[in-house]
Design a protein around this motif. Structure first.
Motif, short mmCIF file in Angstrom:
data_model
loop_
_atom_site.label_atom_id
_atom_site.label_comp_id
_atom_site.label_asym_id
_atom_site.label_seq_id
_atom_site.Cartn_x
_atom_site.Cartn_y
_atom_site.Cartn_z
N MET A 1 5.89 5.13 -6.27
CA MET A 1 4.88 3.98 -6.04
C MET A 1 3.45 4.34 -6.33
O MET A 1 3.17 5.47 -6.07
N ARG B 1 0.27 -0.02 -4.24
CA ARG B 1 1.22 -0.21 -3.37
C ARG B 1 1.09 0.52 -2.22
O ARG B 1 1.48 -0.16 -0.96
N TRP C 1 -1.35 -0.92 0.29
CA TRP C 1 -0.94 -2.20 0.68
C TRP C 1 0.20 -2.05 2.00
O TRP C 1 0.03 -2.60 2.88
#
Length: 170
Positions: free
Chosen positions: A151, A155, A158
């Motif tokens: 990732m 990401r 988040w």
């Protein structure tokens, strides 16, 4: 406390778990357990919890300092709360001379629990006390998962923000 595990929300379940943990810390205490159970004549650690309490008290003698943590005392079955609190009190009284046993317990506010420990030191933990710890933990785990699943940092950030926001400090 064992979340959604009724066996760990009872006096006997808690006592058995504590005995197992103390024995894991100090396997040399096993002979004490063996002798005590044999001399009791009981085939198992009884539901009354008396034998369990006696064993825990005896095991405490083998430690200079023993801190027992019980998380989620309020999650115990209602009829079990008073006997659990009484056994904790019995252990504390039995070890009062050596003062080598301490309990650290967590619970939501409940009158029966507060009444039993009115002379104890109480710390009230609110959601805002936990926010930083939760964010740190989530950030660490997200980073680990980010590496495992490739990732990107955006990401991961988040996910960290979303999980932390939804936790509400709990």
């Amino acid at each position: 406390m064992g979340y959604n595990d009724p066996a760990k929300r009872s006096l006997n379940g808690i006592a058995r778990s504590l005995i197992a943990q103390v024995l894991a810390l100090n396997p040399a205490c096993l002979h004490c357990l063996y002798e005590r159970v044999l001399s009791s004549g009981e085939p198992t650690l009884s539901v009354s919890g008396t034998l369990c309490t006696q064993i825990l008290t005896k095991l405490a003698e083998y430690h200079d300092q023993l801190v027992i943590g019980i998380d989620g005392l309020d999650e115990c079955e209602e009829p079990e709360k008073r006997p659990i609190l009484a056994r904790i009190d019995s252990i504390l009284k039995a070890t009062k001379a050596t003062r080598n046993v301490r309990f650290f317990m967590t619970s939501r506010k409940e009158p029966v629990i507060e009444k039993s420990f009115r002379s104890a030191i109480a710390l009230e933990i609110r959601p805002h006390h936990l926010e930083t710890d939760i964010k740190s933990y989530v950030r660490l785990r997200t980073s680990e998962l980010g590496e495992m699943y490739s990732m990107d940092a955006e990401r991961q950030q988040w996910i960290t923000i979303e999980i932390s926001r939804r936790s509400h400090g709990m």
